[in-house]
Design a protein around this motif. Structure first.
Motif, PDB file in Angstrom:
ATOM      1  N   ASP A  49      12.351  48.796   8.093  1.00  0.00           N
ATOM      2  CA  ASP A  49      12.845  49.863   8.961  1.00  0.00           C
ATOM      3  C   ASP A  49      14.239  49.589   9.514  1.00  0.00           C
ATOM      4  O   ASP A  49      14.694  50.277  10.413  1.00  0.00           O
ATOM      5  CB  ASP A  49      11.865  50.120  10.102  1.00  0.00           C
ATOM      6  N   ARG A  50      14.962  48.640   8.959  1.00  0.00           N
ATOM      7  CA  ARG A  50      16.318  48.354   9.421  1.00  0.00           C
ATOM      8  C   ARG A  50      17.391  49.049   8.586  1.00  0.00           C
ATOM      9  O   ARG A  50      18.560  48.933   8.888  1.00  0.00           O
ATOM     10  CB  ARG A  50      16.585  46.852   9.390  1.00  0.00           C
ATOM     11  N   HIS A  51      17.002  49.753   7.546  1.00  0.00           N
ATOM     12  CA  HIS A  51      17.991  50.416   6.701  1.00  0.00           C
ATOM     13  C   HIS A  51      18.471  51.707   7.356  1.00  0.00           C
ATOM     14  O   HIS A  51      17.868  52.208   8.296  1.00  0.00           O
ATOM     15  CB  HIS A  51      17.403  50.711   5.321  1.00  0.00           C
ATOM     16  N   SER A  52      19.565  52.238   6.832  1.00  0.00           N
ATOM     17  CA  SER A  52      20.117  53.460   7.393  1.00  0.00           C
ATOM     18  C   SER A  52      19.231  54.645   7.020  1.00  0.00           C
ATOM     19  O   SER A  52      18.533  54.628   6.004  1.00  0.00           O
ATOM     20  CB  SER A  52      21.534  53.680   6.863  1.00  0.00           C
ATOM     21  N   SER A  53      19.297  55.674   7.843  1.00  0.00           N
ATOM     22  CA  SER A  53      18.487  56.856   7.577  1.00  0.00           C
ATOM     23  C   SER A  53      19.190  57.733   6.547  1.00  0.00           C
ATOM     24  O   SER A  53      20.360  57.549   6.221  1.00  0.00           O
ATOM     25  CB  SER A  53      18.271  57.647   8.864  1.00  0.00           C
ATOM     26  N   PHE A  54      18.470  58.705   6.046  1.00  0.00           N
ATOM     27  CA  PHE A  54      19.036  59.639   5.074  1.00  0.00           C
ATOM     28  C   PHE A  54      20.241  60.354   5.666  1.00  0.00           C
ATOM     29  O   PHE A  54      21.265  60.521   5.000  1.00  0.00           O
ATOM     30  CB  PHE A  54      17.959  60.659   4.675  1.00  0.00           C
ATOM     31  N   GLU A  55      20.130  60.766   6.915  1.00  0.00           N
ATOM     32  CA  GLU A  55      21.229  61.492   7.554  1.00  0.00           C
ATOM     33  C   GLU A  55      22.474  60.618   7.675  1.00  0.00           C
ATOM     34  O   GLU A  55      23.590  61.090   7.462  1.00  0.00           O
ATOM     35  CB  GLU A  55      20.806  61.994   8.938  1.00  0.00           C
ATOM     36  N   GLU A  56      22.299  59.348   8.002  1.00  0.00           N
ATOM     37  CA  GLU A  56      23.440  58.442   8.107  1.00  0.00           C
ATOM     38  C   GLU A  56      24.114  58.246   6.751  1.00  0.00           C
ATOM     39  O   GLU A  56      25.343  58.241   6.649  1.00  0.00           O
ATOM     40  CB  GLU A  56      22.998  57.097   8.674  1.00  0.00           C
ATOM     41  N   LEU A  59      26.002  61.443   5.892  1.00  0.00           N
ATOM     42  CA  LEU A  59      27.220  61.561   6.685  1.00  0.00           C
ATOM     43  C   LEU A  59      28.310  60.663   6.116  1.00  0.00           C
ATOM     44  O   LEU A  59      29.477  61.066   6.018  1.00  0.00           O
ATOM     45  CB  LEU A  59      26.932  61.193   8.148  1.00  0.00           C
ATOM     46  N   SER A  60      27.939  59.469   5.710  1.00  0.00           N
ATOM     47  CA  SER A  60      28.904  58.553   5.104  1.00  0.00           C
ATOM     48  C   SER A  60      29.452  59.131   3.796  1.00  0.00           C
ATOM     49  O   SER A  60      30.662  59.089   3.537  1.00  0.00           O
ATOM     50  CB  SER A  60      28.241  57.200   4.846  1.00  0.00           C
ATOM     51  N   ARG A  61      28.574  59.690   2.974  1.00  0.00           N
ATOM     52  CA  ARG A  61      29.032  60.303   1.718  1.00  0.00           C
ATOM     53  C   ARG A  61      29.953  61.485   1.991  1.00  0.00           C
ATOM     54  O   ARG A  61      30.946  61.680   1.290  1.00  0.00           O
ATOM     55  CB  ARG A  61      27.835  60.762   0.896  1.00  0.00           C
ATOM     56  N   ALA A  62      29.607  62.299   2.987  1.00  0.00           N
ATOM     57  CA  ALA A  62      30.445  63.452   3.322  1.00  0.00           C
ATOM     58  C   ALA A  62      31.832  63.000   3.769  1.00  0.00           C
ATOM     59  O   ALA A  62      32.837  63.625   3.412  1.00  0.00           O
ATOM     60  CB  ALA A  62      29.776  64.287   4.412  1.00  0.00           C
ATOM     61  N   ARG A  63      31.900  61.937   4.525  1.00  0.00           N
ATOM     62  CA  ARG A  63      33.208  61.418   4.957  1.00  0.00           C
ATOM     63  C   ARG A  63      34.026  60.927   3.762  1.00  0.00           C
ATOM     64  O   ARG A  63      35.235  61.149   3.687  1.00  0.00           O
ATOM     65  CB  ARG A  63      33.017  60.291   5.961  1.00  0.00           C
ATOM     66  N   ARG A  64      33.372  60.252   2.823  1.00  0.00           N
ATOM     67  CA  ARG A  64      34.102  59.789   1.637  1.00  0.00           C
ATOM     68  C   ARG A  64      34.586  60.965   0.790  1.00  0.00           C
ATOM     69  O   ARG A  64      35.712  60.957   0.281  1.00  0.00           O
ATOM     70  CB  ARG A  64      33.215  58.870   0.796  1.00  0.00           C
ATOM     71  N   ARG A  65      33.735  61.997   0.641  1.00  0.00           N
ATOM     72  CA  ARG A  65      34.166  63.175  -0.115  1.00  0.00           C
ATOM     73  C   ARG A  65      35.320  63.883   0.575  1.00  0.00           C
ATOM     74  O   ARG A  65      36.257  64.345  -0.088  1.00  0.00           O
ATOM     75  CB  ARG A  65      32.998  64.142  -0.304  1.00  0.00           C
ATOM     76  N   ALA A  66      35.281  63.987   1.908  1.00  0.00           N
ATOM     77  CA  ALA A  66      36.376  64.627   2.646  1.00  0.00           C
ATOM     78  C   ALA A  66      37.671  63.844   2.476  1.00  0.00           C
ATOM     79  O   ALA A  66      38.742  64.442   2.301  1.00  0.00           O
ATOM     80  CB  ALA A  66      36.011  64.748   4.128  1.00  0.00           C
ATOM     81  N   ALA A  67      37.588  62.531   2.502  1.00  0.00           N
ATOM     82  CA  ALA A  67      38.782  61.712   2.308  1.00  0.00           C
ATOM     83  C   ALA A  67      39.331  61.911   0.897  1.00  0.00           C
ATOM     84  O   ALA A  67      40.551  62.013   0.709  1.00  0.00           O
ATOM     85  CB  ALA A  67      38.460  60.240   2.560  1.00  0.00           C
ATOM     86  N   GLN A  68      38.470  62.000  -0.087  1.00  0.00           N
ATOM     87  CA  GLN A  68      38.905  62.221  -1.472  1.00  0.00           C
ATOM     88  C   GLN A  68      39.557  63.595  -1.604  1.00  0.00           C
ATOM     89  O   GLN A  68      40.590  63.729  -2.263  1.00  0.00           O
ATOM     90  CB  GLN A  68      37.713  62.100  -2.423  1.00  0.00           C
TER      91      GLN A  68
END
Length: 96
Positions: A49-56, A59-68
């Motif tokens: 239970d220490r891994h990141s959630s689906f939403e996190e 959100l990280s993928r969305a930030r990378r796509r926005a930067a691209q």
């Protein structure tokens, strides 16, 4: 949690040794393998239970796509301008 895994590993080792001394070797091997598999599953699941959630992660993928998209904005604008010029040339005068 680490202490529990160490205690479990020691208990498995002692139990396996005792099983090989007191039981039939085939039955003792079954118990040793089953115990080892259970201990390995517990070891792998210790931080389940220490891994990141689906939403996190999304959100990280969305930030990378926005930067691209931001990095390639100029190329997209040039492509759009060329496409519009091409469309104007195609629909230009249909003289006859």
């Amino acid at each position: 949690m680490q202490r529990g895994l160490v205690v479990g590993g020691v208990a498995w080792a002692l139990g396996s040794a005792l099983a090989f001394l007191l039981l039939d070797p085939i039955l003792a091997a079954f118990l040793a393998i089953t115990g080892l598999c259970t201990w390995v599953v517990a070891l792998l699941a210790r931080d389940w239970d220490r891994h990141s959630s689906f939403e996190e992660r999304e959100l990280s993928r969305a930030r990378r796509r926005a930067a691209q998209r931001e990095r390639s904005r100029g190329a997209r604008e040039r492509d759009r301008a060329r496409w519009e010029a091409h469309q104007r040339r195609r629909s230009g005068p249909t003289g006859g």
